[in-house]
Design an enzyme around this catalytic site. Structure first.
Site, mmCIF file in Angstrom:
data_model
loop_
_atom_site.group_PDB
_atom_site.id
_atom_site.type_symbol
_atom_site.label_atom_id
_atom_site.label_comp_id
_atom_site.label_asym_id
_atom_site.label_seq_id
_atom_site.Cartn_x
_atom_site.Cartn_y
_atom_site.Cartn_z
ATOM 1 N N HIS A 146 0.843 -1.207 0.000
ATOM 2 C CA HIS A 146 0.000 0.000 0.000
ATOM 3 C C HIS A 146 0.871 1.248 0.000
ATOM 4 C CE1 HIS A 146 -3.411 2.628 1.318
ATOM 5 N NE2 HIS A 146 -2.422 3.274 1.929
ATOM 6 N N GLU A 147 1.875 1.277 0.873
ATOM 7 C CA GLU A 147 2.741 2.458 0.963
ATOM 8 C C GLU A 147 3.606 2.614 -0.288
ATOM 9 O OE1 GLU A 147 2.066 4.521 3.103
ATOM 10 O OE2 GLU A 147 0.861 3.264 4.424
ATOM 11 N N HIS A 150 1.650 4.371 -2.925
ATOM 12 C CA HIS A 150 1.646 5.831 -2.788
ATOM 13 C C HIS A 150 2.903 6.433 -3.417
ATOM 14 C CE1 HIS A 150 -1.967 6.656 -0.599
ATOM 15 N NE2 HIS A 150 -1.640 5.934 0.458
#
Length: 299
Positions: A146-147, A150
């Site tokens: 998820h990170e 980003h």
């Protein structure tokens, strides 16, 4: 409506960052000009104000990641002590096609994580010790993915700049309140029944009330759709939506607030660090909805 490509999303994020910086500069100049007028600093004050705005924008663009990491007490993760974490970050970054970001640790019991930086070549991922203790490898991989998403989607520059700017807005509020009570300087209006002081008092009170709202609005400008997109992109990177779904479920069940955080940096984290659900101006979608969407994905 046609879907945007990854490159279009990245370009859009960069444009929004520059637009945000320009808009904030104009607002900051308006506030600063009032101080210049009130304290009768003249041309020197205007020049110093312009220098400050340029310098702050440079700091927000170039150093915002370091400021964000320092503000939460993050430290570099020792590769020997945190071998598994480094290994997962390297694997996911390779799968995403970006350089391995720097890896940081927060001494914090709440399970959480965030990414920061200005581009994939200058990025960092930070996780809490609570996250490492609570998650198995698949769940930790889902959070890291998820990170990394980003970073890959270039959300991090806008998100980090917003954090630094929001911090300055809070600082300006405090300065305004102190100047109200301490009465710094001499107003050119003092001769006329202290009208200048009264004006400053009114503006200070108004700003002290709306400053927290400005911070909330800025945070909510980071679209909730970015979180949904990062969830989905991360799931596709590791070819597993269930790891992140399980991690979010554990994160959602932990309700104790984080010890070290602020409104300025709250939107950076994968989940609300205050340990409470926010309805108005929320930057994170409901965890239940995120889990539902992840489980509906087909790999």
């Amino acid at each position: 409506m046609s879907r945007k490509t990854l490159y279009e999303l990245q370009a859009e994020n960069v444009r929004k960052t520059y637009l945000f910086i320009v808009t904030f500069s104009l607002i900051l100049f308006a506030i600063g000009y009032f101080f210049v007028w009130y304290f009768n600093w003249g041309l020197t004050g205007i020049v110093l104000l312009a220098i400050f705005i340029v310098l702050y924008n440079w700091i927000a663009y170039e150093q915002s990641d370091k400021i964000a990491l320092a503000s939460v007490g993050a430290i570099p993760a020792n590769p020997e002590e945190y071998y598994v974490l480094h290994n997962i970050v390297e694997e996911v970054a390779l799968a995403a096609g970006i350089p391995k970001p720097n890896v940081y640790i927060m001494e914090e019991s709440q399970p959480n994580a965030f990414a920061t930086g200005k581009d994939p070549k200058h990025a960092s991922v930070c996780v809490t010790t609570g996250l490492l203790q609570m998650m198995n490898r698949e769940e930790l991989q889902g959070v890291i993915a998820h990170e990394i998403s980003h970073i890959r989607n270039r959300d991090i520059l806008l998100m980090t700049v917003v954090a630094v700017v929001a911090g300055l807005i809070i600082l300006l509020r405090d300065v305004m309140l102190r100047s109200m009570w301490w009465g710094m300087g001499e107003s050119r209006r003092r001769d006329k029944n202290d009208n200048g002081a009264i004006i400053l008092l009114i503006i200070g009170l108004i700003f002290s009330i709306i400053a927290p709202l400005i911070v909330l609005i800025i945070r909510s400008a980071i679209s909730r759709q970015r979180e949904y997109l990062a969830d989905a992109t991360g799931a596709y990177i590791v070819r597993d939506p269930y790891g992140l779904a399980s991690a979010l479920e554990k994160i959602g069940n932990y309700t104790r607030p984080m010890r070290v955080t602020s409104d300025a940096t709250a939107h950076l984290f994968i989940s609300n660090p205050f340990g409470r659900a926010e309805k108005l101006f929320a930057t994170h979608p409901p965890i239940e909805e995120r889990i539902k969407r992840l489980k509906s994905l087909t790999m």
